[in-house]
Write an enzyme that holds these catalytic residues in place. Structure first.
Site, mmCIF file in Angstrom:
data_model
loop_
_atom_site.group_PDB
_atom_site.id
_atom_site.type_symbol
_atom_site.label_atom_id
_atom_site.label_comp_id
_atom_site.label_asym_id
_atom_site.label_seq_id
_atom_site.Cartn_x
_atom_site.Cartn_y
_atom_site.Cartn_z
ATOM 1 C CG ASN A 1 51.236 20.609 54.763
ATOM 2 O OD1 ASN A 1 52.410 20.269 54.319
ATOM 3 N ND2 ASN A 1 50.412 20.280 55.914
ATOM 4 C CG ASP B 1 48.563 35.446 36.314
ATOM 5 O OD1 ASP B 1 48.775 34.587 36.759
ATOM 6 O OD2 ASP B 1 49.222 35.649 35.311
ATOM 7 C CG HIS C 1 42.473 31.865 30.120
ATOM 8 N ND1 HIS C 1 43.550 32.922 29.827
ATOM 9 C CD2 HIS C 1 42.754 30.952 31.040
ATOM 10 C CE1 HIS C 1 44.786 32.203 30.501
ATOM 11 N NE2 HIS C 1 44.233 31.377 31.232
ATOM 12 C CB ALA D 1 39.565 17.755 52.518
ATOM 13 C CB THR E 1 32.416 28.742 42.762
ATOM 14 O OG1 THR E 1 31.055 28.573 43.182
ATOM 15 C CG2 THR E 1 33.135 27.428 42.130
ATOM 16 C CE LYS E 2 27.219 31.676 43.082
ATOM 17 N NZ LYS E 2 25.858 31.184 43.004
ATOM 18 N NE ARG F 1 29.137 22.190 62.026
ATOM 19 C CZ ARG F 1 30.072 22.495 62.850
ATOM 20 N NH1 ARG F 1 29.830 23.750 63.552
ATOM 21 N NH2 ARG F 1 30.978 21.907 63.136
#
Length: 204
Positions: free
Chosen positions: A86, A94, A116, A161, A166-167, A184
């Site tokens: 969307n 990169d 960075h 949402a 991060t993992k 779940r």
């Protein structure tokens, strides 16, 4: 896509690298020109389709991206067949982004392959690193999700949402939160109900 191979090799190799290569700057400028034309293109036009194929690394059959889209490169992103995004998708590509067949991406999602170093003197020299993002088959990523470098999201997973992923998220799970966590597994209830207590009509 006409980005020189040695520029792709720099960005797609593991480890720290430094921006500022003249060939890299020239290649990115050319990609930005394509992106500018793409975002200004007429809906449904043949030219829009041509520009999507020119800008992205790969556009699977039936893949579609609503505009506007924002990207560092475009040439780092691979779209599977039947995938959809969307409006206001942001791709920090990169490093490479692989989006599986039939995956759906909600509005205002950000996929970030690049970071960075924390060490200040390296950032002064425009050091960065890139790790690929891999999104599996038939994944649903909700609105305003951010996915960070190196993350893999397994087949059929649903990301709620507003999450910050991060993992890695395993296949066949529902996950959400900041940071995103598995809540779940997808189970029999989901075969009968499409949302809360709303039952899926028979015959569909």
């Amino acid at each position: 896509m006409s980005v020189p191979q040695h520029v792709l090799d720099i960005m797609h190799s593991p480890g720290v690298y430094f921006c500022g290569d003249p060939d890299m700057d020239a290649a990115q400028l050319e990609q930005m020109r394509i992106l500018h034309e793409l975002n200004a293109s007429e809906p449904g036009s043949e030219r829009r389709s041509e520009l999507m194929h020119a800008f992205f690394a790969e556009m699977g059959e039936g893949a579609y991206v609503e505009l506007p889209v924002h990207a560092n490169w475009g040439c780092g992103t691979h779209w599977g067949a039947g995938s959809y995004a969307n409006f206001n998708l942001t791709l920090v590509d990169d490093g490479e982004i692989f989006i599986g067949d039939h995956t759906m991406i909600g509005p205002n999602v950000t996929l970030v392959t690049t970071g960075h170093p924390v060490r200040p003197d390296l950032r002064e020299r425009y050091a960065q690193f890139s790790e690929p993002i891999r999104i599996g088959y038939n994944v649903w990523i909700g609105a305003n999700v951010t996915v960070l470098p190196g993350v893999t999201i397994g087949d059929n997973a649903v990301i709620g949402a507003g999450s910050v992923v991060t993992k890695d998220i395993p296949a066949n799970t529902v996950a959400f939160g900041t940071p995103c966590r598995v809540v779940r597994e997808i189970y029999d209830h989901d075969r009968e109900y499409y949302w809360r207590d709303r039952r899926i009509p028979e015959g569909i």
